[in-house]
Design a protein around this motif. Structure first.
Motif, PDB file in Angstrom:
ATOM      1  N   HIS A   1       0.812  -1.210   0.000  1.00 47.15           N
ATOM      2  CA  HIS A   1       0.000   0.000   0.000  1.00 47.15           C
ATOM      3  C   HIS A   1       0.852   1.269   0.000  1.00 47.15           C
ATOM      4  CE1 HIS A   1      -3.603  -2.368   0.500  1.00 47.15           C
ATOM      5  NE2 HIS A   1      -3.032  -3.015   1.508  1.00 47.15           N
TER       6      HIS A   1
ATOM      7  N   LEU B   1      -1.043   4.308  -1.278  1.00 44.34           N
ATOM      8  CA  LEU B   1      -1.923   4.952  -0.295  1.00 44.34           C
ATOM      9  C   LEU B   1      -1.118   5.801   0.685  1.00 44.34           C
ATOM     10  CD1 LEU B   1      -4.426   2.096   0.597  1.00 44.34           C
ATOM     11  CD2 LEU B   1      -4.899   4.196  -0.662  1.00 44.34           C
TER      12      LEU B   1
ATOM     13  N   ARG C   1       1.741   7.199   0.084  1.00 42.43           N
ATOM     14  CA  ARG C   1       2.211   8.378  -0.655  1.00 42.43           C
ATOM     15  C   ARG C   1       1.095   9.404  -0.827  1.00 42.43           C
ATOM     16  NH1 ARG C   1       3.315   6.119  -5.295  1.00 42.43           N
ATOM     17  NH2 ARG C   1       1.302   6.718  -6.128  1.00 42.43           N
ATOM     18  N   ASP C   2      -0.106   8.928  -1.168  1.00 47.02           N
ATOM     19  CA  ASP C   2      -1.217   9.839  -1.432  1.00 47.02           C
ATOM     20  C   ASP C   2      -1.811  10.435  -0.153  1.00 47.02           C
ATOM     21  OD1 ASP C   2      -0.869   9.237  -4.086  1.00 47.02           O
ATOM     22  OD2 ASP C   2      -2.544   7.808  -4.166  1.00 47.02           O
ATOM     23  N   ARG C   3      -1.866   9.633   0.895  1.00 51.57           N
ATOM     24  CA  ARG C   3      -2.550  10.077   2.110  1.00 51.57           C
ATOM     25  C   ARG C   3      -1.645  10.049   3.343  1.00 51.57           C
ATOM     26  NH1 ARG C   3      -6.834   6.190   0.036  1.00 51.57           N
ATOM     27  NH2 ARG C   3      -8.055   7.511  -1.345  1.00 51.57           N
TER      28      ARG C   3
ATOM     29  N   ALA D   1      -2.233  12.880   5.953  1.00 52.02           N
ATOM     30  CA  ALA D   1      -3.468  12.657   6.713  1.00 52.02           C
ATOM     31  C   ALA D   1      -3.288  11.515   7.714  1.00 52.02           C
ATOM     32  CB  ALA D   1      -4.623  12.347   5.766  1.00 52.02           C
ATOM     33  N   LEU D   2      -2.596  10.440   7.300  1.00 53.94           N
ATOM     34  CA  LEU D   2      -2.337   9.326   8.207  1.00 53.94           C
ATOM     35  C   LEU D   2      -1.489   9.778   9.393  1.00 53.94           C
ATOM     36  CD1 LEU D   2      -1.575   6.454   5.670  1.00 53.94           C
ATOM     37  CD2 LEU D   2      -3.513   6.574   7.236  1.00 53.94           C
TER      38      LEU D   2
END
Length: 124
Positions: A81, A84, A86-88, A91-92
């Motif tokens: 993942h 994911l 990288r993109d979020r 936020a994480l």
């Protein structure tokens, strides 16, 4: 192997109890590990204790040899993942930090509440 695991867990329990009475200055597993290292060193040449000594060492070696297996699922999940993350990722990170702060605050609040209900604070 069962005898070895039992011995390891008994020493961890002794370490936890010792840490409790020492006020938690040193973690229980660390105390237990130090105690079992001393006991295994001192009892290494005793013929009566040799089976327990050997089983404890064999169990410890087996656990250490397979310790990496415990980290494989988490590593595979992260690699699968990466898009994911990288993109979020931001936020994480924010969620992890915020949930950590909230958990700490709630834990302190509950501790204070239980301490007051049990009469731990005299003049609050």
């Amino acid at each position: 192997m069962l005898v070895g695991i039992t011995i390891l867990l008994v020493f961890q329990l002794i370490g936890e109890v010792t840490a409790y009475f020492l006020g938690g200055f040193v973690p229980g597993p660390v105390i237990g590990m130090a105690m079992i290292a001393v006991v295994l060193t001192l009892t290494g040449g005793k013929p009566v204790l040799e089976p327990a000594h050997r089983q404890t060492l064999d169990t410890s070696r087996t656990i250490l040899a397979n310790l990496g297996i415990l980290f494989v699922p988490a590593g595979v999940g992260i690699i699968q993942h990466l898009d994911l993350i990288r993109d979020r990722g931001l936020a994480l990170l924010a969620i992890v930090l915020l949930s950590t702060v909230i958990t700490l605050a709630v834990t302190v609040w509950i501790f204070i509440l239980v301490k007051r209900l049990s009469g731990g604070y005299a003049n609050d």
